[in-house]
Design an enzyme around this catalytic site. Structure first.
Site, mmCIF file in Angstrom:
data_model
loop_
_atom_site.group_PDB
_atom_site.id
_atom_site.type_symbol
_atom_site.label_atom_id
_atom_site.label_comp_id
_atom_site.label_asym_id
_atom_site.label_seq_id
_atom_site.Cartn_x
_atom_site.Cartn_y
_atom_site.Cartn_z
ATOM 1 N N TYR A 70 0.853 -1.185 0.656
ATOM 2 C CA TYR A 70 -0.367 -0.236 0.193
ATOM 3 C C TYR A 70 0.875 0.902 -0.391
ATOM 4 O O TYR A 70 1.245 1.882 0.266
ATOM 5 C CB TYR A 70 -1.066 -0.057 1.239
ATOM 6 C CG TYR A 70 -1.519 1.408 0.872
ATOM 7 C CD1 TYR A 70 -2.994 1.417 0.178
ATOM 8 C CD2 TYR A 70 -1.828 2.026 2.475
ATOM 9 C CE1 TYR A 70 -4.029 2.497 0.284
ATOM 10 C CE2 TYR A 70 -2.373 3.601 2.088
ATOM 11 C CZ TYR A 70 -3.933 3.028 0.614
ATOM 12 O OH TYR A 70 -4.115 4.059 0.756
ATOM 13 N N GLU B 85 3.163 -34.658 30.016
ATOM 14 C CA GLU B 85 1.854 -34.028 30.385
ATOM 15 C C GLU B 85 0.673 -34.291 30.170
ATOM 16 O O GLU B 85 -0.735 -33.952 29.335
ATOM 17 C CB GLU B 85 2.346 -32.898 28.682
ATOM 18 C CG GLU B 85 3.236 -31.696 28.462
ATOM 19 C CD GLU B 85 3.714 -31.096 27.202
ATOM 20 O OE1 GLU B 85 2.878 -31.566 26.540
ATOM 21 O OE2 GLU B 85 4.131 -30.330 28.048
ATOM 22 N N HIS C 15 1.263 -39.303 22.397
ATOM 23 C CA HIS C 15 2.761 -38.386 22.017
ATOM 24 C C HIS C 15 3.541 -39.061 22.191
ATOM 25 O O HIS C 15 4.614 -39.751 20.832
ATOM 26 C CB HIS C 15 2.781 -37.187 22.406
ATOM 27 C CG HIS C 15 1.153 -35.983 22.139
ATOM 28 N ND1 HIS C 15 0.049 -36.083 22.457
ATOM 29 C CD2 HIS C 15 2.230 -35.193 21.824
ATOM 30 C CE1 HIS C 15 -0.165 -34.692 21.433
ATOM 31 N NE2 HIS C 15 0.906 -33.628 21.478
ATOM 32 N N GLN D 30 9.205 16.410 9.591
ATOM 33 C CA GLN D 30 8.087 15.456 10.357
ATOM 34 C C GLN D 30 6.911 16.355 10.456
ATOM 35 O O GLN D 30 6.401 15.187 10.018
ATOM 36 C CB GLN D 30 8.897 15.079 11.343
ATOM 37 C CG GLN D 30 9.960 14.076 11.235
ATOM 38 C CD GLN D 30 9.989 13.160 9.507
ATOM 39 O OE1 GLN D 30 10.269 13.264 8.457
ATOM 40 N NE2 GLN D 30 8.826 12.207 9.901
ATOM 41 N N ASP E 169 14.190 9.163 4.730
ATOM 42 C CA ASP E 169 13.015 8.767 4.257
ATOM 43 C C ASP E 169 13.315 8.359 2.198
ATOM 44 O O ASP E 169 12.250 7.803 2.111
ATOM 45 C CB ASP E 169 12.795 9.861 4.086
ATOM 46 C CG ASP E 169 11.992 10.433 5.317
ATOM 47 O OD1 ASP E 169 11.777 9.193 6.220
ATOM 48 O OD2 ASP E 169 11.092 11.405 5.969
ATOM 49 N N THR F 122 3.494 9.673 11.770
ATOM 50 C CA THR F 122 4.944 9.569 12.143
ATOM 51 C C THR F 122 5.457 10.656 13.386
ATOM 52 O O THR F 122 4.558 11.499 13.214
ATOM 53 C CB THR F 122 5.400 10.265 10.251
ATOM 54 O OG1 THR F 122 7.003 10.130 10.804
ATOM 55 C CG2 THR F 122 5.845 11.735 10.898
ATOM 56 N N GLN G 291 -10.590 0.640 1.978
ATOM 57 C CA GLN G 291 -10.922 -0.435 0.246
ATOM 58 C C GLN G 291 -10.087 -1.549 -0.262
ATOM 59 O O GLN G 291 -10.210 -2.418 -0.869
ATOM 60 C CB GLN G 291 -11.883 0.576 -0.386
ATOM 61 C CG GLN G 291 -11.864 1.474 -1.015
ATOM 62 C CD GLN G 291 -11.573 3.297 -0.445
ATOM 63 O OE1 GLN G 291 -11.732 3.300 1.214
ATOM 64 N NE2 GLN G 291 -11.342 4.172 -0.522
ATOM 65 N N GLU H 247 9.966 6.158 16.008
ATOM 66 C CA GLU H 247 9.663 5.780 15.274
ATOM 67 C C GLU H 247 10.947 6.304 14.114
ATOM 68 O O GLU H 247 12.096 5.725 13.293
ATOM 69 C CB GLU H 247 8.481 7.103 13.753
ATOM 70 C CG GLU H 247 8.273 6.229 12.675
ATOM 71 C CD GLU H 247 7.700 6.971 11.957
ATOM 72 O OE1 GLU H 247 7.414 6.543 10.513
ATOM 73 O OE2 GLU H 247 7.588 7.909 12.097
ATOM 74 N N HIS H 248 11.609 7.428 14.287
ATOM 75 C CA HIS H 248 12.903 8.118 13.898
ATOM 76 C C HIS H 248 13.347 8.856 15.721
ATOM 77 O O HIS H 248 12.529 9.919 15.629
ATOM 78 C CB HIS H 248 12.933 9.630 12.700
ATOM 79 C CG HIS H 248 11.723 8.716 11.678
ATOM 80 N ND1 HIS H 248 10.090 9.464 11.845
ATOM 81 C CD2 HIS H 248 11.787 8.276 10.672
ATOM 82 C CE1 HIS H 248 9.410 8.688 10.325
ATOM 83 N NE2 HIS H 248 10.701 8.304 9.937
ATOM 84 N N ASN I 223 -3.267 5.589 6.510
ATOM 85 C CA ASN I 223 -4.129 6.754 7.217
ATOM 86 C C ASN I 223 -4.692 5.834 9.014
ATOM 87 O O ASN I 223 -4.762 4.536 8.623
ATOM 88 C CB ASN I 223 -5.097 7.732 7.090
ATOM 89 C CG ASN I 223 -6.196 7.111 6.694
ATOM 90 O OD1 ASN I 223 -6.071 5.955 6.548
ATOM 91 N ND2 ASN I 223 -6.885 7.281 5.317
ATOM 92 N N HIS J 66 4.200 16.694 7.204
ATOM 93 C CA HIS J 66 3.817 15.211 7.133
ATOM 94 C C HIS J 66 2.301 15.447 6.752
ATOM 95 O O HIS J 66 1.261 14.728 6.241
ATOM 96 C CB HIS J 66 4.324 13.815 7.816
ATOM 97 C CG HIS J 66 5.047 13.204 6.667
ATOM 98 N ND1 HIS J 66 5.300 12.596 5.591
ATOM 99 C CD2 HIS J 66 7.108 13.114 7.220
ATOM 100 C CE1 HIS J 66 7.261 12.200 5.932
ATOM 101 N NE2 HIS J 66 7.373 12.566 6.452
#
Length: 453
Positions: free
Chosen positions: A129, A434, A439, A277, A380, A255, A197, A346-347, A232, A280
């Site tokens: 995506y 067990e 087994h 940043q 980036d 971000t 979607q 994240e950064h 998003n 964004h």
């Protein structure tokens, strides 16, 4: 513009630090209510639902859901030569870094005649995506596609929202720079669909009734095994809803940048990075952690000036004045490290004296940028690293996108009769412990051993 959190003189636990630090409000659970009927609609009506949802959310109805090859080629032909070269450099460097992430099969001889091999196998098909809302992200095409290709994924498809501002032969398709990036990477399966979607389309597959029949049959977008890429809150919610039917990389949130800096840092550099940043998204987080009140004051002045002058000033100011952004004052660098490790950005930039040594003490971050000349924007686009990274503090347990994201480790066990006999009694003993005697019998049926007790 930036709020201040003063942690000097405190001794907070990790839990208390996380509660005290700036963080964006990001309610994926609430978005599930909006996303659930969308996902169900795509599962039931396929292509027609995707077309109607594109009109509803993107303001345009695609001519075709799958972008024709000639449109991809035309987008590449129209690409600015400087942008093309920059993308080529980004691709080259990403391939260089990600090629070193390839895993090799390993065979361990546990005993004579008994081996366990770990095979690394790519997922069969992935959906990648690429967002297309407030900004255009051809760089995200690179960051998604390169590791998937190097991992050996044999089938991959890209989805990105159709753009209503496209004209002529590109009308109703994703942004031409995104299409051009796909063409540069040899990706020929690209769909004009975005948001929740798109994730639903990848998860369920659909008959593409907008395409020309092939040998009398309607072409189909086959379901994928894994969906990766940022988006998003609705994309994140769709990933959460469909997780299990598909694998996901993460539920990416807004971000984030955190900068750990001391008195020697250049306030203009720090301010420029915080603003970079913030452009964004209005929910983007920009956080400075420092033990220098003088630096904090200088950064505040520079940030205010730069925020007012930058192109996306309104968006930047909203992000910088939000509860997710601010300055955190600490007693010293040790306290600063405790803060950034609790935050798990994240950064994370380290702009301090002996920044490599300080960076080596960081445990929680999606990516660490070391020293004055390693701004986040380098990562980036052209550092060679991947910019699809964990957000919202998830760096304390998750990694960024890599070749390994597209690989599965499969253990292959091969024991001969002698090797099974040698260890068989231990298997029987543990099976009985067990209370799973069958087994053990699965072993003794082969070895003729007597069940222990």
């Amino acid at each position: 513009m930036l709020s201040t959190t003063d942690l000097r003189g405190t001794d907070l636990s990790v839990t208390e630090l996380r509660a005290a630090l700036p963080r964006a409000e990001y309610d994926v659970e609430a978005a599930l209510h909006a996303v659930t009927p969308i996902v169900a609609d795509v599962a039931e009506r396929g292509a027609e639902a995707l077309l109607e949802l594109a009109e509803r959310f993107d303001g345009v109805r695609p001519q075709r859901l799958r972008v024709p090859a000639e449109v991809m080629q035309r987008a590449l032909e129209l690409l600015d030569p400087d942008v093309r070269r920059a993308l080529e450099v980004s691709i080259e460097r990403a391939r260089l870094v990600h090629a070193d992430q390839v895993r090799t099969d390993t065979t361990t001889q546990v005993s004579p005649g008994g081996t366990v091999t770990e095979r690394w196998v790519p997922v069969d098909r992935v959906g990648l995506y690429v967002p297309g809302g407030l900004a255009v992200y051809p760089s995200s095409v690179v960051m998604n596609v390169v590791p998937a290709q190097i991992a050996g994924v044999s089938s991959l498809a890209v989805a990105s929202p159709p753009q209503r501002d496209n004209a002529g032969e590109l009308a109703g398709y994703p942004h031409p720079t995104i299409l051009a990036a796909c063409a540069l990477l040899g990706v020929d399966e690209v769909y004009a669909t975005g948001g929740a979607q798109a994730v639903a389309a990848f998860a369920h597959g659909f008959d593409d009734t907008t395409a020309e029949p092939v040998d009398g049959r309607v072409p189909r977008c086959e379901p994928v095994s894994l969906v990766t890429g940022p988006g998003n809150v609705y994309v994140a919610a769709a990933k959460r809803l469909l997780k299990g039917l598909i694998g996901i990389d993460s539920e990416a949130g807004p971000t984030e940048i955190a900068v750990l800096a001391d008195a020697g840092a250049d306030p203009e550099h720090v301010a420029a990075d915080l603003v970079s940043q913030a452009e964004h998204d209005p929910l983007a987080a920009s956080v400075l952690v420092t033990d220098s009140t003088e630096l904090a004051a200088a950064v505040e002045e520079a940030v205010t000036r730069r925020a007012l002058a930058t192109k996306h000033s309104e968006r930047v100011q909203t992000a910088l004045t939000g509860p997710q952004s601010g300055v955190v004052l600490v007693d010293d660098l040790d306290a600063g490290l405790a803060v950034v490790n609790a935050y798990g950005a994240e950064h994370l930039e380290i702009i301090t004296a002996d920044s490599p040594a300080v960076a080596a003490r960081v445990r929680n971050a999606g990516a660490v940028f070391v020293g004055t000349y390693s701004p986040v924007s380098l990562g980036d686009y052209a550092a060679g690293s991947n910019h699809v990274l964990p957000t919202g503090g998830c760096a304390c347990h998750s990694s960024g996108l890599s070749v390994q994201s597209f690989l599965r480790g499969i253990h292959v066990i091969h024991y001969d009769e002698q090797a099974l006999t040698e260890v068989g009694q231990h298997v029987v003993t543990l099976a009985e412990a067990e209370d799973l005697p069958a087994h053990g019998e699965a072993v003794t049926a082969r070895t003729g051993q007597t069940v222990g007790r």
